[in-house]
Enzyme design. Sequence first.
Site, PDB file in Angstrom:
ATOM      1  N   ARG A 148       7.141  29.815 -67.936  1.00  0.00           N
ATOM      2  CA  ARG A 148       5.690  29.980 -67.805  1.00  0.00           C
ATOM      3  C   ARG A 148       5.061  28.698 -67.272  1.00  0.00           C
ATOM      4  O   ARG A 148       5.620  27.608 -67.420  1.00  0.00           O
ATOM      5  CB  ARG A 148       5.066  30.315 -69.155  1.00  0.00           C
ATOM      6  CG  ARG A 148       5.542  31.619 -69.778  1.00  0.00           C
ATOM      7  CD  ARG A 148       4.886  31.840 -71.124  1.00  0.00           C
ATOM      8  NE  ARG A 148       5.295  33.113 -71.727  1.00  0.00           N
ATOM      9  CZ  ARG A 148       6.293  33.239 -72.596  1.00  0.00           C
ATOM     10  NH1 ARG A 148       7.015  32.180 -72.952  1.00  0.00           N
ATOM     11  NH2 ARG A 148       6.590  34.419 -73.108  1.00  0.00           N
ATOM     12  N   LYS A 172       5.173  30.733 -76.144  1.00  0.00           N
ATOM     13  CA  LYS A 172       4.049  31.289 -76.891  1.00  0.00           C
ATOM     14  C   LYS A 172       4.333  31.228 -78.384  1.00  0.00           C
ATOM     15  O   LYS A 172       5.467  31.296 -78.825  1.00  0.00           O
ATOM     16  CB  LYS A 172       3.806  32.739 -76.474  1.00  0.00           C
ATOM     17  CG  LYS A 172       3.164  32.878 -75.087  1.00  0.00           C
ATOM     18  CD  LYS A 172       2.819  34.321 -74.800  1.00  0.00           C
ATOM     19  CE  LYS A 172       2.068  34.443 -73.478  1.00  0.00           C
ATOM     20  NZ  LYS A 172       1.715  35.846 -73.178  1.00  0.00           N
ATOM     21  N   HIS A 242       2.642  32.824 -62.112  1.00  0.00           N
ATOM     22  CA  HIS A 242       3.087  34.024 -62.829  1.00  0.00           C
ATOM     23  C   HIS A 242       3.842  34.974 -61.906  1.00  0.00           C
ATOM     24  O   HIS A 242       4.801  35.638 -62.333  1.00  0.00           O
ATOM     25  CB  HIS A 242       1.904  34.754 -63.460  1.00  0.00           C
ATOM     26  CG  HIS A 242       2.344  35.937 -64.284  1.00  0.00           C
ATOM     27  ND1 HIS A 242       2.977  35.804 -65.501  1.00  0.00           N
ATOM     28  CD2 HIS A 242       2.275  37.269 -64.041  1.00  0.00           C
ATOM     29  CE1 HIS A 242       3.272  37.003 -65.971  1.00  0.00           C
ATOM     30  NE2 HIS A 242       2.851  37.909 -65.112  1.00  0.00           N
ATOM     31  N   HIS A 268      10.611  36.579 -74.113  1.00  0.00           N
ATOM     32  CA  HIS A 268       9.835  37.700 -74.638  1.00  0.00           C
ATOM     33  C   HIS A 268      10.287  38.033 -76.062  1.00  0.00           C
ATOM     34  O   HIS A 268      11.468  37.933 -76.380  1.00  0.00           O
ATOM     35  CB  HIS A 268      10.008  38.935 -73.760  1.00  0.00           C
ATOM     36  CG  HIS A 268       9.257  38.866 -72.475  1.00  0.00           C
ATOM     37  ND1 HIS A 268       9.567  39.644 -71.370  1.00  0.00           N
ATOM     38  CD2 HIS A 268       8.176  38.113 -72.101  1.00  0.00           C
ATOM     39  CE1 HIS A 268       8.725  39.366 -70.388  1.00  0.00           C
ATOM     40  NE2 HIS A 268       7.888  38.448 -70.799  1.00  0.00           N
TER      41      HIS A 268
END
Length: 298
Positions: A148, A172, A242, A268
């Site tokens: 990212r 994240k 992205h 993810h």
Amino acid sequence: MMNNKEAFRDYLQLEKKYSPHTVLAYWNDIVSFELFNSVHFDQQTIDQVNYSQIRSWIVSLVDADVSNVSVNRKIASLKAYYKFLLKTKQIEVSPLLKHKALKTPKKIQIPFSEKEIDAVLVYLQNPIGFEAIRDKLIIDLFYTTGMRRTELIHLKMANVNFSTGTIKVLGKRNKERIIPVLPVINCQFESYLLERSGLENITDAEYFFLTKKGLKINDSFVYRLINSYFSAVSEKVKKSPHILRHTFATHLLNNGADLNSVKELLGHSSLASTQVYTHNSLSELKKVYKEAHPRNQK
């Protein structure tokens, strides 16, 4: 004494560990609703409201031509706020308990083709000087790791391991993951660091990627860099970091990588997030299928 809004901001920063940009977005959405509520309902706090008040705000946003995507984001901020008030026992029921998000069109992210990637890398084939070497490395790192933008920006010197050929990134929700890098990237690391060591003033020494002034790169810098290089070779509407992440996943799947492996590489938490990339792989499979199946040759 700290009010609920300020306590919520601290909760996002300290417990949820959201980025300053995300925290500010939540804060602005809540302040916006607070102002609307004050003007239209003469209520100074939004801690005790009913759904009809929130619906009035939604209607006003739609009337002001705010997109459904943006409206849903603002309501998501309110949802998080009332969830916090529930958690801290400030309220018993969220006013958004039965709210349904506005419908939004599904946008297909179109990845770069291998030809477009090659064109940019050929243009940067023999970079000379700090900035050109850094730019090529950033593009290559995005394309070969799928990391990212924020992970690249916050990559630290201590988290690049040359001996194992890996980098450690902070994703994240503050989740760390180890990403392997190709040998060609390791070589580029060495060239970049040699140029980096020659910078006159280095302020943010702990960070891997710097500007020529020795400062940590930021979001807009990285976006402009990617947009600038890919605008020369691609007519796609979106040319962002992205899209490079999206391209990484799509090209891996097109070349036989399994979904679970791509999920781990992307960081993810569930396969559902990774499956959005499979439509491009299916297109490639259909193309191969039509060209190769004997029944299609008759």
